[in-house]
Design an enzyme around this catalytic site. Sequence first.
Site, PDB file in Angstrom:
ATOM      1  CB  THR A  50      42.932  37.038 -72.974  1.00 47.95           C
ATOM      2  OG1 THR A  50      43.878  38.065 -73.208  1.00 47.95           O
ATOM      3  CG2 THR A  50      43.453  35.731 -73.535  1.00 47.95           C
ATOM      4  CB  THR A  51      38.694  35.800 -70.057  1.00 49.00           C
ATOM      5  OG1 THR A  51      39.918  35.759 -69.326  1.00 49.00           O
ATOM      6  CG2 THR A  51      37.743  34.764 -69.491  1.00 49.00           C
ATOM      7  CE1 TYR A 113      53.244  35.798 -85.850  1.00 49.38           C
ATOM      8  CE2 TYR A 113      53.151  37.788 -87.168  1.00 49.38           C
ATOM      9  CZ  TYR A 113      53.432  36.449 -87.049  1.00 49.38           C
ATOM     10  OH  TYR A 113      53.916  35.761 -88.135  1.00 49.38           O
ATOM     11  CE1 TYR A 139      47.086  40.672 -69.227  1.00 56.84           C
ATOM     12  CE2 TYR A 139      45.461  40.916 -70.973  1.00 56.84           C
ATOM     13  CZ  TYR A 139      46.102  40.131 -70.042  1.00 56.84           C
ATOM     14  OH  TYR A 139      45.761  38.814 -69.917  1.00 56.84           O
ATOM     15  NE  ARG A 144      46.337  34.097 -73.023  1.00 58.27           N
ATOM     16  CZ  ARG A 144      45.480  33.217 -73.541  1.00 58.27           C
ATOM     17  NH1 ARG A 144      45.307  33.151 -74.837  1.00 58.27           N
ATOM     18  NH2 ARG A 144      44.799  32.414 -72.745  1.00 58.27           N
ATOM     19  CE  LYS A 167      44.662  40.647 -66.610  1.00 56.78           C
ATOM     20  NZ  LYS A 167      43.699  40.139 -67.617  1.00 56.78           N
ATOM     21  CB  ILE A 207      42.057  41.946 -64.209  1.00 60.12           C
ATOM     22  CG1 ILE A 207      42.146  43.450 -63.921  1.00 60.12           C
ATOM     23  CG2 ILE A 207      41.103  41.689 -65.379  1.00 60.12           C
ATOM     24  CD1 ILE A 207      42.640  44.287 -65.083  1.00 60.12           C
TER      25      ILE A 207
END
Length: 300
Positions: A50-51, A113, A139, A144, A167, A207
Amino acid sequence: MNQRKGSEFAGLAVAIITPFRDGTLDVARLREQIEFQIDAGTSCIVPAGTTGESPTLSHDEHERVIAETIACVAGRVKVMAGTGSNSTAEALRLTRRAAAEGADATLQVAPYYNKPTQEGMYRHFKAIAEDVDIPVCVYNIPGRTGKNIEVETIQRLAELPGITMVKEATGSLDQCSAILGTTDLTVLSGDDSLTLPMMSVGAEGVISVAGNVVPNVMLELVRAAASGDYTTAAEVHHRLYSFCSIMLGLSTNPIPVKAAMEMLGRDTGELRLPMVALDDAERAILQESLQKFGIESAVS
């Protein structure tokens, strides 16, 4: 206590940004970022998460970021490639490619989504874990993705040999504790500010997003907590908490992180739509926060 699956990934992993210049991938700057992390002592690099603005990367760019990272690292530290997708077929394709390039593990975000059922979540991760030979880090970031991977689903996934890590970015210490108490998975914090609380109940590292800016301080926190020095760990935690709450609270990740790195001369700060830069007032707050943290000499 018996060693957990995935414990070789304990410590500080950094979800690195993806540098852009004039709209394209800046490979030279990506390599600089990797060298900076290795020099700081980071034990694992996580590209295309994502980052790293993975939702805006083309398929070719996504694969290239991972391949360039693996080539630059050259075995000096571990690489956990972000290869998740809300399409199982796409996640499989990306993960196969990363494994073939030499990734040490894959970071698999929960399908977003389309909000699958818990059974759909289980089958998605199972398909990936049984298809490749590298460890899978599940994760979980419902803020999100729109849906939590429930503890019961993670317990089922823990029975699969290829699933070795979580994560954990739900923000729930209860969920973290439940996973640690009922599985042999290694848990890594997905929130910088919760690293110490999570490690106090058995998580083995983080992380990190803030590690793009201050990996040395994140490493100090993780090492102190891992050694049982909670006095030092708490001191570092509170210092980091103030900094992270301001920086990461300004806007959506990685907007403020890229802005900070630009101020420190370590990135262009360029983002891709729909991400947009901080405004002048936000930049002033960020610059003041960097100065208070003690790295003002690098702020332009």
